[in-house]
Design an enzyme around this catalytic site. Structure first.
Site, short mmCIF file in Angstrom:
data_model
loop_
_atom_site.label_atom_id
_atom_site.label_comp_id
_atom_site.label_asym_id
_atom_site.label_seq_id
_atom_site.Cartn_x
_atom_site.Cartn_y
_atom_site.Cartn_z
CG ASP A 97 40.70 -46.75 -10.84
OD1 ASP A 97 39.81 -45.94 -11.07
OD2 ASP A 97 40.81 -46.97 -9.65
CG ASP A 143 37.88 -41.62 -10.09
OD1 ASP A 143 38.27 -42.38 -8.79
OD2 ASP A 143 38.16 -40.50 -10.04
CD GLU A 151 34.63 -43.34 -6.53
OE1 GLU A 151 34.89 -43.29 -5.70
OE2 GLU A 151 34.73 -42.67 -7.75
CG HIS A 190 41.38 -46.32 -2.94
ND1 HIS A 190 40.31 -46.72 -3.61
CD2 HIS A 190 41.81 -44.85 -3.48
CE1 HIS A 190 40.08 -45.86 -4.46
NE2 HIS A 190 40.70 -44.89 -4.68
CG ASP A 191 38.73 -43.08 -2.30
OD1 ASP A 191 39.80 -42.58 -2.40
OD2 ASP A 191 37.79 -43.07 -3.24
#
Ligand code: TEU
Ligand code: CA
Length: 548
Positions: free
Chosen positions: A98, A199, A257, A328-329
């Site tokens: 990430d 990210d 992302e 995970h969000d």
């Protein structure tokens, strides 16, 4: 269509904090992941995306990085990391990390130096602005509640943070920031990682002058200022620079992302002739129109169909879709579609069929292969996530009752996705011998990896079967997708190419029985119900190989 390993890959996202604890401190770690690599291989996974494992004070669970070149002490050491990398590569799996470079922790030395000497060499690394304590430089708001500006009284400076006040935004317009990022990315690529998930990468280019956000757009979006940075003026330049200086020389893979970008912007960010990113995550898949994550509503699978058909029909051969329904969000998808437990397994399998038989690269989020659903949180004290906790207090401050505020968190909290991974029937599902950092549910007794691996009818076995099917049938990767049934609550499509027998998928998108037309001469490759006569049952899905 150019072939590539990442188009053929089946990715698995690990949220390291919640995957496997190895030393009883209640926190997942790298040795724990290493112990589970055979599990991933058994499932058929060929690439892993690790959520952040860098040194961090964990204000946002690792998305606030203090040192990019150090492993978070709770997770292990750099030697553990090297073993993990080697363990993955030895099994033929790729590893992507990430990359969080829209912001750093306020504890990162760059920020510490910027604060200590705002006119020195690091002063422009961030957005630091002089001013008065009661008037922030503009009206932008944070994704984690309140103003996007934090006041530093000692220095009499404002600092920009789109996320938590401990996540300070980097100033990408300042060339030394881009140098430092490329340098760090190259350091990791030289260490043998195969690529990155980037990210909020579409937020890095703030429009020059940081213009005020339009209040109406702010009201509609829930956040003020987004139109000044979610697709900023210099975004493409910065991405090309990163590609040219880091990714291309290492043949590294990138998936961005990118909240808020739709299909057309996705094309501009990922076209194979544009040299920016390989793929992006388009989050429009996650909520049906008119809803936000905090709404308690039923997600209509007819929307999922229409969204995906649009991509299959119009994305074209120079772009490649990232297929995902969880991360995970976000709360678990099964719970959004229909929380009635009698449908849990059928929906889990239906979602697996969709994700593993379309054109694009599947990203499976940990626990999705077990049919995980939302957790049973009872109290604000059950939550750990900064976003949820801030949201709760924001709602109370706005006059809501504790009960109403809790209901909002139960609908949308990111913690639903972050509960410990259940491995077996021992306490805490075998995740830890200690006390887990975030409490999970008791349902690990029924839904856990070992039990599901032993059961040929489990959700896990469906994932494994469909992954193998995809890997054995290139038509499921590169073939065209022809939609042949789009009636309400029905979806059927045929994957075809010139060289293989076509494969047809048929799905009942609702809890009500549905009449579907079974293909003549087709041989059944998968179904999510044991018997298959007459009409399709609730959320029934089948896969057939067609005669040539
Ligand atoms: O998420 C970015 C993002 O825009 C959202 O999904 C975010 O979590 C929030 O809910 C917006 O309302 C990424 C990471 O995936 C997330 O975990 C981090 O908290 C965030 O960036 C900041 O690094
Ligand atoms: Ca641990």
């Amino acid at each position: 269509m150019l072939p590539a390993w990442w188009k053929e890959a089946v990715f698995y996202q690990i949220y390291p904090r919640s995957f496997q604890d190895s030393n009883g401190d209640g926190i997942g770690d790298l040795p724990g992941i290493i112990d589970r690599l055979d599990y991933l291989q058994e499932l058929g996974i060929t690439a892993v995306w690790l959520s952040p494992i860098y040194d961090s004070p964990n204000d946002d669970m690792g998305y606030d990085i203090r040192n990019y070149q150090k492993i978070m002490a709770e997770f292990g050491t750099m030697a553990d990391f090297d073993r993990l990398r080697d363990g993955l590569h030895a099994r033929g799996m790729k590893l992507i990390m990430d990359l969080v470079v829209n912001h750093t922790s306020d504890e990162h030395p760059w920020f510490q130096k910027a604060l200590a000497d705002p006119s020195g060499p690091f002063g422009q690394y961030y957005f630091l602005r002089p001013g008065q304590p009661d008037t922030p430089p503009n009206n932008w708001t944070s994704f984690f509640s309140g103003s996007a500006w934090r006041w530093f009284p000692e220095q009499q400076l404002w600092g920009l943070h789109l996320f938590s006040p401990k996540q300070m935004d980097l100033n990408w317009s300042y060339p030394p920031v881009r140098d430092a990022v490329c340098h760090m990315v190259n350091w990791w690529l030289d260490r043998g990682v195969d690529g990155f998930r980037l990210d909020v990468i579409n937020y890095i280019a703030k429009n020059p002058g940081l213009p005020a956000g339009d209040p109406l757009i702010g009201q509609l979006m829930g956040f003020t200022g987004v139109e000044e940075y979610f697709y900023g003026r210099h975004l493409h330049e910065y991405l090309r620079e990163l590609q040219e200086r880091s990714f291309t020389p290492h043949h590294a893979f990138s998936v961005g992302e990118t909240p808020g970008v739709g299909m057309q912007m996705s094309k501009l960010l990922t076209g194979d002739y544009r040299h920016e990113l390989d793929m992006v995550f388009d989050f429009d898949v996650l909520e049906t129109p008119g809803h936000v994550r905090w709404d308690d509503y039923r997600y209509d699978l007819n929307y999922l169909r229409d969204y995906l058909v649009d991509y299959q029909d119009h994305y074209g051969s120079h772009y490649w879709q990232a297929l995902f329904i969880e991360n995970h969000d976000n709360p678990r998808m099964i719970s959004k579609v229909n929380p009635d437990p009698q449908y849990r397994i059928a929906i889990a399998k239906l979602l697996a069929v969709i994700e593993l038989t379309l054109r694009g690269t599947p990203f499976i989020f940990q626990g999705q292969e077990l049919g995980r659903v939302n957790a049973q949180f009872h109290n604000i004290r059950d939550f750990q996530d900064v976003e949820s906790i801030n949201k709760y207090h924001e709602l109370l401050a706005a006059g809501q009752t504790e009960q109403a505020a809790l209901a909002v968190l139960l609908a949308g909290s990111r913690d639903h996705a972050r509960t410990p991974m259940p491995w077996d029937t021992t306490p805490h599902g075998g995740f830890t011998t200690g006390t887990p950092w975030l409490a999970g549910d008791d349902d690990y007794r029924q839904y856990n990896a070992y039990s599901e691996m032993a059961n040929p009818r489990s959700v896990w076995s469906t994932y494994r079967h469909l992954i193998k099917l995809r890997q054995a049938n290139p038509v499921l990767v590169y073939g065209a997708t022809d939609t042949v049934d789009r009636r309400r609550n029905a979806w059927s499509y045929i994957r075809r190419d010139d060289d293989h027998q076509p494969i047809q998928v048929l799905i009942n998108l609702s809890a009500r029985q549905k009449r579907m037309t079974i293909p003549a001469g087709g041989s059944l490759l998968y179904r999510n119900y044991p018997a298959h006569d007459g009409r399709f049952k609730a959320y029934e899905a089948r896969v057939y190989r067609l005669p040539e």
